[in-house]
Write a protein that holds these residues in place. Structure first.
Motif, PDB file in Angstrom:
ATOM      1  N   ARG A  69       0.837  -1.199   0.000  1.00  0.00           N
ATOM      2  CA  ARG A  69       0.000   0.000   0.000  1.00  0.00           C
ATOM      3  C   ARG A  69       0.876   1.255   0.000  1.00  0.00           C
ATOM      4  NH1 ARG A  69      -3.666   2.991  -1.773  1.00  0.00           N
ATOM      5  NH2 ARG A  69      -4.744   4.318  -0.305  1.00  0.00           N
ATOM      6  N   ALA A  70       1.934   1.251   0.796  1.00  0.00           N
ATOM      7  CA  ALA A  70       2.849   2.390   0.837  1.00  0.00           C
ATOM      8  C   ALA A  70       3.504   2.601  -0.520  1.00  0.00           C
ATOM      9  CB  ALA A  70       3.906   2.181   1.917  1.00  0.00           C
ATOM     10  N   ALA A  71       3.937   1.523  -1.152  1.00  0.00           N
ATOM     11  CA  ALA A  71       4.560   1.624  -2.473  1.00  0.00           C
ATOM     12  C   ALA A  71       3.579   2.189  -3.488  1.00  0.00           C
ATOM     13  CB  ALA A  71       5.066   0.259  -2.925  1.00  0.00           C
ATOM     14  N   GLU A  72       2.331   1.756  -3.401  1.00  0.00           N
ATOM     15  CA  GLU A  72       1.291   2.268  -4.300  1.00  0.00           C
ATOM     16  C   GLU A  72       1.103   3.773  -4.093  1.00  0.00           C
ATOM     17  OE1 GLU A  72      -3.557   2.026  -4.477  1.00  0.00           O
ATOM     18  OE2 GLU A  72      -2.468   0.213  -3.912  1.00  0.00           O
ATOM     19  N   LEU A  73       1.024   4.197  -2.847  1.00  0.00           N
ATOM     20  CA  LEU A  73       0.857   5.626  -2.560  1.00  0.00           C
ATOM     21  C   LEU A  73       2.065   6.438  -2.999  1.00  0.00           C
ATOM     22  CD1 LEU A  73      -0.857   5.445   0.940  1.00  0.00           C
ATOM     23  CD2 LEU A  73      -1.907   6.144  -1.227  1.00  0.00           C
ATOM     24  N   LEU A  74       3.254   5.892  -2.826  1.00  0.00           N
ATOM     25  CA  LEU A  74       4.458   6.600  -3.261  1.00  0.00           C
ATOM     26  C   LEU A  74       4.466   6.827  -4.771  1.00  0.00           C
ATOM     27  CD1 LEU A  74       7.215   4.970  -1.048  1.00  0.00           C
ATOM     28  CD2 LEU A  74       6.572   7.397  -1.082  1.00  0.00           C
ATOM     29  N   THR A 113       0.804   9.218  -5.665  1.00  0.00           N
ATOM     30  CA  THR A 113       0.451  10.476  -5.010  1.00  0.00           C
ATOM     31  C   THR A 113       1.697  11.332  -4.826  1.00  0.00           C
ATOM     32  OG1 THR A 113       0.835   9.769  -2.713  1.00  0.00           O
ATOM     33  CG2 THR A 113      -1.329   9.241  -3.674  1.00  0.00           C
ATOM     34  N   ARG A 114       1.479  12.516  -4.329  1.00  0.00           N
ATOM     35  CA  ARG A 114       2.587  13.420  -4.038  1.00  0.00           C
ATOM     36  C   ARG A 114       2.864  13.492  -2.532  1.00  0.00           C
ATOM     37  NH1 ARG A 114       4.195  17.647  -7.642  1.00  0.00           N
ATOM     38  NH2 ARG A 114       3.644  17.007  -9.730  1.00  0.00           N
ATOM     39  N   GLN A 115       2.326  12.552  -1.788  1.00  0.00           N
ATOM     40  CA  GLN A 115       2.541  12.527  -0.342  1.00  0.00           C
ATOM     41  C   GLN A 115       4.007  12.225  -0.038  1.00  0.00           C
ATOM     42  OE1 GLN A 115      -0.072   9.953   1.859  1.00  0.00           O
ATOM     43  NE2 GLN A 115      -1.826  10.437   0.576  1.00  0.00           N
ATOM     44  N   SER A 116       4.469  12.765   1.060  1.00  0.00           N
ATOM     45  CA  SER A 116       5.848  12.500   1.472  1.00  0.00           C
ATOM     46  C   SER A 116       5.950  11.093   2.054  1.00  0.00           C
ATOM     47  CB  SER A 116       6.299  13.516   2.524  1.00  0.00           C
ATOM     48  OG  SER A 116       5.610  13.274   3.745  1.00  0.00           O
ATOM     49  N   VAL A 117       7.159  10.590   2.120  1.00  0.00           N
ATOM     50  CA  VAL A 117       7.405   9.276   2.719  1.00  0.00           C
ATOM     51  C   VAL A 117       6.912   9.277   4.160  1.00  0.00           C
ATOM     52  CG1 VAL A 117       9.199   7.647   3.442  1.00  0.00           C
ATOM     53  CG2 VAL A 117       9.328   8.717   1.194  1.00  0.00           C
ATOM     54  N   LEU A 118       7.152  10.354   4.877  1.00  0.00           N
ATOM     55  CA  LEU A 118       6.714  10.451   6.265  1.00  0.00           C
ATOM     56  C   LEU A 118       5.196  10.372   6.378  1.00  0.00           C
ATOM     57  CD1 LEU A 118       7.291  10.867   9.258  1.00  0.00           C
ATOM     58  CD2 LEU A 118       7.281  13.338   8.821  1.00  0.00           C
ATOM     59  N   ASP A 119       4.485  11.124   5.547  1.00  0.00           N
ATOM     60  CA  ASP A 119       3.023  11.104   5.583  1.00  0.00           C
ATOM     61  C   ASP A 119       2.478   9.719   5.248  1.00  0.00           C
ATOM     62  OD1 ASP A 119       2.916  13.765   6.292  1.00  0.00           O
ATOM     63  OD2 ASP A 119       2.547  14.473   4.240  1.00  0.00           O
TER      64      ASP A 119
END
Length: 93
Positions: free
Chosen positions: A63-68, A71-77
């Motif tokens: 899920r994190a890889a998909e969001l990375l 999206t433009r969200q930071s790794v921290l977010d």
């Protein structure tokens, strides 16, 4: 696996996938599914080929890889939103 074991493992999987953003424990899953931890862990491992905790961790990482990548969200977010804070998954060297 008999039909009951198969059903338990599938129900656990469904719950995990819909609650990845929450703290998930074996105890919580056994209470929700009304089964013993032994039955849950054994059934899940036989059907999905890995322990529940590892499966949850891998789902969160996917899920994190998909969001990375989408999206433009930071790794921290992303790490805060996807990886439950008590799970030591993100390690930076």
């Amino acid at each position: 696996l008999d039909s009951h074991q198969l059903n338990v493992a599938r129900q656990a999987n469904t719950y995990i996938l819909t609650h990845l953003d929450e703290a998930l424990t074996i105890d919580q899953l056994t209470q929700i599914l009304c089964v013993s931890s032994t039955l849950l862990k054994t059934s899940f491992r036989q059907l999905y080929g890995q322990p529940i905790r590892k499966y949850i961790q891998e789902c969160r990482m996917r899920r994190a890889a998909e969001l990375l990548s989408t999206t433009r969200q930071s790794v921290l977010d992303i790490s805060i939103s996807v990886i439950w804070q008590r799970q030591p998954v993100w390690r930076f060297v």
